[in-house]
Design a protein around this motif. Structure first.
Motif, PDB file in Angstrom:
ATOM      1  N   GLN A   1       0.834  -1.204   0.000  1.00 44.87           N
ATOM      2  CA  GLN A   1       0.000   0.000   0.000  1.00 44.87           C
ATOM      3  C   GLN A   1       0.870   1.256   0.000  1.00 44.87           C
ATOM      4  N   ALA A   2       1.943   1.224   0.767  1.00 45.72           N
ATOM      5  CA  ALA A   2       2.868   2.359   0.791  1.00 45.72           C
ATOM      6  C   ALA A   2       3.497   2.561  -0.586  1.00 45.72           C
ATOM      7  N   ALA A   3       3.856   1.477  -1.231  1.00 45.85           N
ATOM      8  CA  ALA A   3       4.440   1.580  -2.568  1.00 45.85           C
ATOM      9  C   ALA A   3       3.447   2.181  -3.546  1.00 45.85           C
ATOM     10  N   ALA A   4       2.170   1.778  -3.450  1.00 49.93           N
ATOM     11  CA  ALA A   4       1.147   2.297  -4.353  1.00 49.93           C
ATOM     12  C   ALA A   4       0.946   3.794  -4.147  1.00 49.93           C
ATOM     13  N   ARG A   5       1.137   4.268  -2.911  1.00 51.99           N
ATOM     14  CA  ARG A   5       0.963   5.704  -2.614  1.00 51.99           C
ATOM     15  C   ARG A   5       2.264   6.479  -2.748  1.00 51.99           C
ATOM     16  N   ASP A   6       3.347   5.788  -3.094  1.00 53.56           N
ATOM     17  CA  ASP A   6       4.655   6.427  -3.235  1.00 53.56           C
ATOM     18  C   ASP A   6       5.137   7.025  -1.915  1.00 53.56           C
ATOM     19  N   THR A   7       4.759   6.387  -0.805  1.00 51.77           N
ATOM     20  CA  THR A   7       5.231   6.833   0.510  1.00 51.77           C
ATOM     21  C   THR A   7       6.730   6.539   0.647  1.00 51.77           C
ATOM     22  N   VAL A   8       7.424   7.448   1.292  1.00 47.49           N
ATOM     23  CA  VAL A   8       8.845   7.230   1.538  1.00 47.49           C
ATOM     24  C   VAL A   8       8.973   6.209   2.670  1.00 47.49           C
ATOM     25  N   VAL A   9       9.698   5.131   2.399  1.00 47.00           N
ATOM     26  CA  VAL A   9       9.793   4.020   3.345  1.00 47.00           C
ATOM     27  C   VAL A   9      11.248   3.652   3.565  1.00 47.00           C
ATOM     28  N   SER A  10      11.596   3.381   4.826  1.00 44.05           N
ATOM     29  CA  SER A  10      12.843   2.705   5.155  1.00 44.05           C
ATOM     30  C   SER A  10      12.482   1.466   5.960  1.00 44.05           C
ATOM     31  N   VAL A  11      13.299   0.442   5.839  1.00 49.20           N
ATOM     32  CA  VAL A  11      13.008  -0.824   6.500  1.00 49.20           C
ATOM     33  C   VAL A  11      14.193  -1.203   7.374  1.00 49.20           C
ATOM     34  N   VAL A  12      13.880  -1.602   8.609  1.00 46.22           N
ATOM     35  CA  VAL A  12      14.894  -2.085   9.531  1.00 46.22           C
ATOM     36  C   VAL A  12      14.684  -3.582   9.725  1.00 46.22           C
ATOM     37  N   LEU A  13      15.644  -4.372   9.276  1.00 40.92           N
ATOM     38  CA  LEU A  13      15.595  -5.825   9.470  1.00 40.92           C
ATOM     39  C   LEU A  13      16.298  -6.115  10.790  1.00 40.92           C
ATOM     40  N   ASN A  14      15.531  -6.351  11.803  1.00 42.60           N
ATOM     41  CA  ASN A  14      16.045  -6.459  13.173  1.00 42.60           C
ATOM     42  C   ASN A  14      16.294  -7.918  13.547  1.00 42.60           C
ATOM     43  N   ARG A  15      17.171  -8.079  14.552  1.00 36.11           N
ATOM     44  CA  ARG A  15      17.427  -9.396  15.142  1.00 36.11           C
ATOM     45  C   ARG A  15      17.929 -10.401  14.118  1.00 36.11           C
ATOM     46  N   CYS A  16      18.882  -9.982  13.331  1.00 31.85           N
ATOM     47  CA  CYS A  16      19.476 -10.879  12.329  1.00 31.85           C
ATOM     48  C   CYS A  16      20.595 -11.712  12.957  1.00 31.85           C
ATOM     49  N   PRO A  17      20.596 -13.009  12.789  1.00 26.93           N
ATOM     50  CA  PRO A  17      21.780 -13.784  13.197  1.00 26.93           C
ATOM     51  C   PRO A  17      23.005 -13.234  12.467  1.00 26.93           C
ATOM     52  N   PRO A  18      24.080 -12.910  13.168  1.00 29.62           N
ATOM     53  CA  PRO A  18      25.238 -12.265  12.526  1.00 29.62           C
ATOM     54  C   PRO A  18      25.754 -13.012  11.314  1.00 29.62           C
ATOM     55  N   GLU A  19      25.755 -14.331  11.387  1.00 24.47           N
ATOM     56  CA  GLU A  19      26.315 -15.121  10.273  1.00 24.47           C
ATOM     57  C   GLU A  19      25.406 -15.106   9.034  1.00 24.47           C
ATOM     58  N   ALA A  20      24.124 -14.695   9.200  1.00 29.53           N
ATOM     59  CA  ALA A  20      23.196 -14.740   8.069  1.00 29.53           C
ATOM     60  C   ALA A  20      22.734 -13.344   7.647  1.00 29.53           C
ATOM     61  N   THR A  21      23.323 -12.308   8.245  1.00 28.77           N
ATOM     62  CA  THR A  21      22.844 -10.949   7.987  1.00 28.77           C
ATOM     63  C   THR A  21      22.896 -10.585   6.510  1.00 28.77           C
ATOM     64  N   ASP A  22      24.010 -10.864   5.866  1.00 31.27           N
ATOM     65  CA  ASP A  22      24.150 -10.484   4.464  1.00 31.27           C
ATOM     66  C   ASP A  22      23.125 -11.191   3.581  1.00 31.27           C
TER      67      ASP A  22
ATOM     68  N   VAL B   1      20.039  -4.952  11.564  1.00 27.28           N
ATOM     69  CA  VAL B   1      20.541  -4.881  12.944  1.00 27.28           C
ATOM     70  C   VAL B   1      20.722  -6.302  13.451  1.00 27.28           C
ATOM     71  N   ALA B   2      21.943  -6.610  13.904  1.00 30.36           N
ATOM     72  CA  ALA B   2      22.246  -7.968  14.357  1.00 30.36           C
ATOM     73  C   ALA B   2      21.522  -8.290  15.660  1.00 30.36           C
ATOM     74  N   GLU B   3      21.270  -9.571  15.851  1.00 28.20           N
ATOM     75  CA  GLU B   3      20.658 -10.028  17.098  1.00 28.20           C
ATOM     76  C   GLU B   3      21.714 -10.099  18.182  1.00 28.20           C
ATOM     77  N   ARG B   4      21.486  -9.357  19.264  1.00 26.49           N
ATOM     78  CA  ARG B   4      22.445  -9.334  20.375  1.00 26.49           C
ATOM     79  C   ARG B   4      21.698  -9.283  21.693  1.00 26.49           C
ATOM     80  N   GLU B   5      22.420  -9.595  22.741  1.00 24.20           N
ATOM     81  CA  GLU B   5      21.903  -9.388  24.077  1.00 24.20           C
ATOM     82  C   GLU B   5      21.836  -7.888  24.344  1.00 24.20           C
ATOM     83  N   LEU B   6      20.736  -7.431  24.915  1.00 21.15           N
ATOM     84  CA  LEU B   6      20.620  -6.014  25.233  1.00 21.15           C
ATOM     85  C   LEU B   6      21.475  -5.693  26.447  1.00 21.15           C
ATOM     86  N   GLY B   7      21.908  -4.455  26.496  1.00 25.06           N
ATOM     87  CA  GLY B   7      22.685  -4.023  27.651  1.00 25.06           C
ATOM     88  C   GLY B   7      21.806  -3.870  28.870  1.00 25.06           C
TER      89      GLY B   7
END
Length: 575
Positions: free
Chosen positions: A192-213, A236-242
């Motif tokens: 729907q955002a694409a159809a309306r030409d909304t500006v979008v950024s995407v955050v891929l969170n909690r990625c296993p470091p070895e599979a991020t790419d 954003v890699a999956e890590r233990e929070l501080g």
């Protein structure tokens, strides 16, 4: 200060005024979707489009949205290095939106010009209709971050609010996770955002470091395929929070840097605001056409319900009209009483002779009150029963017509007793027939005042002449059986010749026509009282089909104003 052009703002104000008039009360299959679309457009106009059209240079609203447990709140806190929005372990997690703005921008977001229907609060609340507004100087001026409820929340109000907030955004920061980035709900909103030409950024969170790419590459391909090739993608890699519950600064630094750069560049902010505004306005054209067509279909369906009911009562009136002219009424009690009244056989032998020779005897026949009342009573009972029978049948037929559609069934179920005539209908029918007979007597009295007819009329009496006229009205023999034709036909001929002997052939024809027209009008008026119940239901649905044309007109106005506005706003300075 740059601002949106007045014509575009005016067009959006016109849209805001027209939208509440678009009603979809009839439960057609598409109606719930139409109501949601109209409500969504109304929110979008108030929340985003109108204030943005009036002030293109106002701070950007960056909405952080995503699915349950994707880490939206943790990301916002990590970006700002402060616990400003509270992550939760219960579902739904974010139960009320939190808006964080620089103190210099707080007045804009606290004023109610943006998201005017959300109550502002300076403290955390657990209410999906309240907006917790927080001032924080670590966020650069020029944009605000809004932590929205989950797009797939188990709470309906939260889920609706998440969509409303995303529709109000100048920029989406859409947060998903390595485990859920292929979820259908998220992609539905992104498309729907694409159809309306909304500006979008995407955050891929909690990625296993070895599979991020690999994950990043796969998601990037999906974004391109779904119409968002320009969407900025962060992983954003999956890590233990501080201990502070935040992600390491290094992990969110690219996002922080991007937001800071956007806030610092007024032209970049304008570009974002303009792209999203222009896309949303363009998207309104098709949506408004859909709403307009929906209003027309509502109107057509309501009109069809009215026509169906009206047709049944019209048919019922036609059937009564036929039954009171085809000889049907010259049966049973009416025929028996009339024959007793006039002594049919003997009178038929003498009717060819001059009426004056029979005056004394005729007077005895036709002025007999008891016999006359018997005829009138039989007519009243028989005709009233005929009207009541067809009135009841019309109610049942109208209800049967309505129940042939799902929306008609719902209306019938909500209006108990619609298939029955009202409690006073029987009495009204009896009174109407009695009044008609009284009017027939007045009619023949008026006709009998002439010098030529007076003596003959007085010889017979008002009751006799009136009864004879009613028999003539009922006289046509179509619809009778062979045996009945002989009996009733002779009776009607007697009445016809009797009246012709008093008034003349032409006058009898006019009298019969007037009496029949009066009867038909009374029957139609009786049925109209029952039809009104059905039409009152359709009128209460309040579908104003002229609103469809107004929606089309607003869509045309927006198309014109938007074209002029965005061409002007994107033209290089000095041209």
């Amino acid at each position: 200060m740059r601002s949106g052009p007045p014509p575009l703002a005016a067009a959006l104000e016109h849209l805001e005024a027209v939208l509440p008039l678009a009603q979809y009360p009839l439960p057609l299959e598409e109606a719930p979707g139409m109501r949601r679309l109209a409500a969504g457009i109304g929110n979008q106009v108030r929340d985003h489009l109108l204030p943005r059209a009036l002030r293109l240079d106002a701070p950007l609203l960056v909405v952080v949205g995503g699915s349950t447990g994707s880490g939206k709140s943790t990301l916002v806190n990590s970006l700002l290095r402060a616990r400003l929005t509270k992550p939760g372990v219960l579902r739904p997690t974010t139960t009320s939106p939190v808006l964080v703005a620089h103190p210099d921008d707080l007045a804009w977001f606290d004023s109610g010009k943006v998201l005017p229907n959300l109550v502002r609060s300076s403290t955390p609340v657990h209410d999906s209709r309240a907006l917790h507004v927080v001032a924080h100087d670590a966020l650069p001026p020029g944009l605000a971050l809004l932590d929205a409820p989950d797009i797939d929340s188990i709470d309906d109000a939260n889920r609706r609010l998440s969509r409303q907030l995303l529709a109000a955004a100048d920029l989406w920061v859409f947060v998903t996770s390595a485990a859920r980035y292929a979820d259908a709900v998220g992609w539905e909103l992104l498309e729907q955002a694409a159809a309306r030409d909304t500006v979008v950024s995407v955050v891929l969170n909690r990625c296993p470091p070895e599979a991020t790419d690999d994950l990043r590459s796969h998601l990037s391909g999906m974004l391109s395929q779904r119409g968002l090739p320009a969407a900025r993608l962060f992983a954003v890699a999956e890590r233990e929070l501080g201990e502070d519950g935040m992600l390491p600064l290094a992990d969110v630094a690219p996002i922080r840097s991007w937001l800071a750069g956007l806030a610092a560049e007024s032209d970049a902010r304008t570009d974002v605001a303009l792209q999203t505004l222009a896309g949303a306005v363009r998207g309104l054209d098709e949506q408004l056409r859909v709403l307009a067509d929906g209003v027309r279909r509502q109107g057509e369906a309501v009109e069809e319900l009215g026509r169906q009911a009206a047709n049944q009562f019209r048919l019922a009136a036609d059937e009564v009209g036929l039954a009171t002219s085809d000889g049907t009424m010259l049966r049973g009690e009416v025929l028996s009483r009339w024959q007793d009244f006039v002594g049919t056989g003997e009178f038929m032998r003498g009717v060819e002779e001059q009426i004056s020779r029979w005056r004394d005897r005729l007077t005895g026949w036709f002025t007999g009150r008891q016999e006359a009342e018997g005829v009138r009573g039989a007519i009243n009972d028989g005709l009233a029963a005929l009207v009541v029978e067809h009135g009841q049948a019309a109610c049942e037929s109208a209800v049967n017509q309505w129940t042939m559609t799902s929306w008609g069934r719902q209306i019938v179920e909500a209006n108990e007793g619609l298939a029955r005539t009202t409690a006073d209908f029987d009495a009204d029918a009896t009174r109407a027939v009695r009044e008609w007979q009284a009017d027939v007597l007045r009619l023949v009295e008026e006709q009998g005042r002439g010098k030529r007819t007076k003596a003959r009329f007085l010889a017979l009496g008002t009751n006799a002449v009136g009864a004879a006229l009613i028999i003539v009205v009922f006289a046509t023999t179509g619809g009778l059986t062979t045996a009945e034709v002989g009996i009733a036909g002779g009776t009607s001929l007697l009445a016809q010749r009797l009246l012709e002997g008093v008034f003349g052939e032409d006058a009898v024809r006019r009298l019969a026509q007037r009496a029949k027209s009066d009867l038909d009008a009374r029957v139609q008026a009786l049925f109209a009282t029952q039809l009104t119940r059905f039409l009152h239901i359709t009128e209460q649905l309040e579908v104003d089909t002229s609103v469809a044309d107004r929606l089309d007109a607003v869509a045309d106005e927006l198309r014109s104003a938007g074209s002029d506005a965005f061409d002007d706003l994107t033209r290089p300075e000095g041209f």
